[in-house]
Motif scaffolding. Structure first.
Motif, PDB file in Angstrom:
ATOM      1  N   VAL A   1     -86.365 -20.991  26.583  1.00 16.02           N
ATOM      2  CA  VAL A   1     -87.164 -21.095  25.049  1.00 16.02           C
ATOM      3  C   VAL A   1     -88.172 -23.010  24.688  1.00 16.02           C
ATOM      4  CG1 VAL A   1     -87.944 -19.925  23.129  1.00 16.02           C
ATOM      5  CG2 VAL A   1     -86.958 -18.566  24.871  1.00 16.02           C
ATOM      6  N   ARG A   2     -88.771 -22.934  24.819  1.00 12.83           N
ATOM      7  CA  ARG A   2     -88.783 -23.959  24.327  1.00 12.83           C
ATOM      8  C   ARG A   2     -87.964 -24.792  22.955  1.00 12.83           C
ATOM      9  NH1 ARG A   2     -94.491 -23.745  25.289  1.00 12.83           N
ATOM     10  NH2 ARG A   2     -94.111 -23.083  23.434  1.00 12.83           N
ATOM     11  N   GLY A   3     -87.039 -25.777  22.984  1.00 13.89           N
ATOM     12  CA  GLY A   3     -86.871 -26.112  21.379  1.00 13.89           C
ATOM     13  C   GLY A   3     -85.628 -25.475  21.276  1.00 13.89           C
ATOM     14  N   ARG A   4     -84.820 -24.530  22.380  1.00 19.33           N
ATOM     15  CA  ARG A   4     -83.918 -23.970  21.280  1.00 19.33           C
ATOM     16  C   ARG A   4     -82.187 -25.115  21.262  1.00 19.33           C
ATOM     17  NH1 ARG A   4     -84.467 -21.124  27.160  1.00 19.33           N
ATOM     18  NH2 ARG A   4     -82.592 -21.354  27.716  1.00 19.33           N
ATOM     19  N   ASP A 184     -87.645  -9.619  19.940  1.00 18.46           N
ATOM     20  CA  ASP A 184     -86.259  -9.294  19.902  1.00 18.46           C
ATOM     21  C   ASP A 184     -85.607 -10.316  20.078  1.00 18.46           C
ATOM     22  OD1 ASP A 184     -83.995  -8.380  18.914  1.00 18.46           O
ATOM     23  OD2 ASP A 184     -84.274  -6.322  19.878  1.00 18.46           O
ATOM     24  N   PRO A 185     -84.848 -11.249  18.778  1.00 16.41           N
ATOM     25  CA  PRO A 185     -83.532 -11.898  18.719  1.00 16.41           C
ATOM     26  C   PRO A 185     -83.012 -11.415  20.127  1.00 16.41           C
ATOM     27  CG  PRO A 185     -83.412 -11.002  17.009  1.00 16.41           C
ATOM     28  CD  PRO A 185     -84.685 -10.569  17.565  1.00 16.41           C
ATOM     29  N   ARG A 186     -82.344 -10.656  20.359  1.00 20.54           N
ATOM     30  CA  ARG A 186     -81.310  -9.857  21.431  1.00 20.54           C
ATOM     31  C   ARG A 186     -81.325  -9.845  22.879  1.00 20.54           C
ATOM     32  NH1 ARG A 186     -80.589  -4.747  17.741  1.00 20.54           N
ATOM     33  NH2 ARG A 186     -82.904  -4.993  18.091  1.00 20.54           N
ATOM     34  N   ILE A 187     -82.940  -9.821  22.648  1.00 21.05           N
ATOM     35  CA  ILE A 187     -83.487  -9.568  23.996  1.00 21.05           C
ATOM     36  C   ILE A 187     -84.611 -11.429  24.918  1.00 21.05           C
ATOM     37  CG2 ILE A 187     -85.762  -8.729  25.711  1.00 21.05           C
ATOM     38  CD1 ILE A 187     -84.991  -6.767  24.010  1.00 21.05           C
ATOM     39  N   ALA A 188     -84.554 -11.744  25.715  1.00 19.67           N
ATOM     40  CA  ALA A 188     -85.212 -13.021  26.347  1.00 19.67           C
ATOM     41  C   ALA A 188     -84.942 -13.964  25.594  1.00 19.67           C
ATOM     42  CB  ALA A 188     -86.103 -12.468  26.851  1.00 19.67           C
ATOM     43  N   PHE A 189     -84.073 -14.175  23.800  1.00 18.91           N
ATOM     44  CA  PHE A 189     -83.396 -15.427  23.425  1.00 18.91           C
ATOM     45  C   PHE A 189     -84.697 -15.602  22.340  1.00 18.91           C
ATOM     46  CE2 PHE A 189     -81.461 -17.204  27.628  1.00 18.91           C
ATOM     47  CZ  PHE A 189     -80.654 -17.394  26.828  1.00 18.91           C
ATOM     48  N   ALA A 198     -90.612 -11.127  29.603  1.00 21.26           N
ATOM     49  CA  ALA A 198     -90.700 -12.291  28.587  1.00 21.26           C
ATOM     50  C   ALA A 198     -92.672 -12.395  28.969  1.00 21.26           C
ATOM     51  CB  ALA A 198     -90.980 -13.422  28.840  1.00 21.26           C
ATOM     52  N   THR A 199     -93.777 -12.352  27.443  1.00 24.17           N
ATOM     53  CA  THR A 199     -94.934 -11.902  27.989  1.00 24.17           C
ATOM     54  C   THR A 199     -95.709 -13.726  29.276  1.00 24.17           C
ATOM     55  OG1 THR A 199     -95.132 -13.238  26.002  1.00 24.17           O
ATOM     56  CG2 THR A 199     -95.850 -11.081  26.542  1.00 24.17           C
TER      57      THR A 199
END
Length: 236
Positions: A1-4, A184-189, A198-199
């Motif tokens: 995920v960008r920027g995490r 959902d923050p618990r799924i795929a970051f 992830a879409t």
């Protein structure tokens, strides 16, 4: 995920069950301004002014942190702010209301907590409680048969997109309840997903030329689920 990626994270404490590793993700920068604006169905300028500035002009983040991505909790609050902005409520008024709720409800992110859904949003329906001098155009106060304000209906619709757990808006049906796309923050970051996929992955596979039948088989998705995921990414 960008920027995490971050080097240091200060962890506030929410009044809920502690110890789950995913809770850390609630505070990690993970959403670019452009993505947050698309999810909340508002403008990038609105997100930037809310996230980076106090009202419309005074910066709220140090210069070195300017343009830092939003966390999940900040994203949820932007989703609420976006509804008020559709009715031209000034950001400074929304911010004052948020500060009032944070103090009186002892909530760190009041727009993302369950108290907002059950108690707080009724207070926000009349922003004159926080900005007595504000003038709301009469054209925005549209009564329906139940006597609700037009913007109250929109706020209820937005809150209906959230599933609450541990007194938090922990799942966001970001494309509406009719769509399987979920944040959902618990799924795929915390990326938007369809059944855990992830879409952005669906979009990449499609743009690489993969046929829809193979994608459905690989990911275990129905035709409708795959279509919803691709449409969320702008592919029809």
């Amino acid at each position: 995920v960008r920027g995490r990626g971050v080097t240091k994270v200060v962890m506030p404490v929410l009044a809920a069950v502690r110890g789950e590793p995913w809770r850390r993700r609630l505070y990690l920068p993970a959403y670019q301004v452009s993505d947050a604006a698309r999810y909340a169905r508002t403008s990038p300028q609105t997100v930037a002014n809310w996230h980076y500035r106090n009202g419309d002009s005074v910066p709220v983040l140090p210069g070195k942190e300017h343009r830092r991505p939003l966390s999940y909790l900040q994203l949820i609050e932007v989703a609420v702010v976006a509804v008020f902005r559709q009715f031209a409520v000034p950001l400074r008024s929304i911010r004052r209301a948020r500060e009032y709720m944070a103090q009186n409800f002892n909530a760190e992110y009041p727009f993302a907590e369950y108290k907002f859904k059950t108690d707080g949003y009724h207070l926000l329906m009349n922003v004159r409680e926080f900005e007595p001098e504000i003038q709301i155009p009469e054209t925005l106060i549209v009564l329906d048969q139940g006597g609700q304000l037009g913007w109250e209906r929109m706020m209820v619709d937005r809150l209906f997109e959230f599933d609450y757990e541990f007194d938090l808006a922990l799942k966001w049906h970001v494309a509406g309840r009719q769509s399987p796309v979920l944040i959902d923050p618990r799924i795929a970051f915390g990326a938007p997903t369809v059944k855990g996929v992830a879409t952005w992955i669906l979009k990449g596979r499609y743009q690489a030329g993969e046929c829809l039948a193979d994608m459905r088989e690989d990911f275990g998705l129905t035709e409708d689920e795959l279509q919803f995921g691709l449409e969320f990414e702008g592919i029809r």
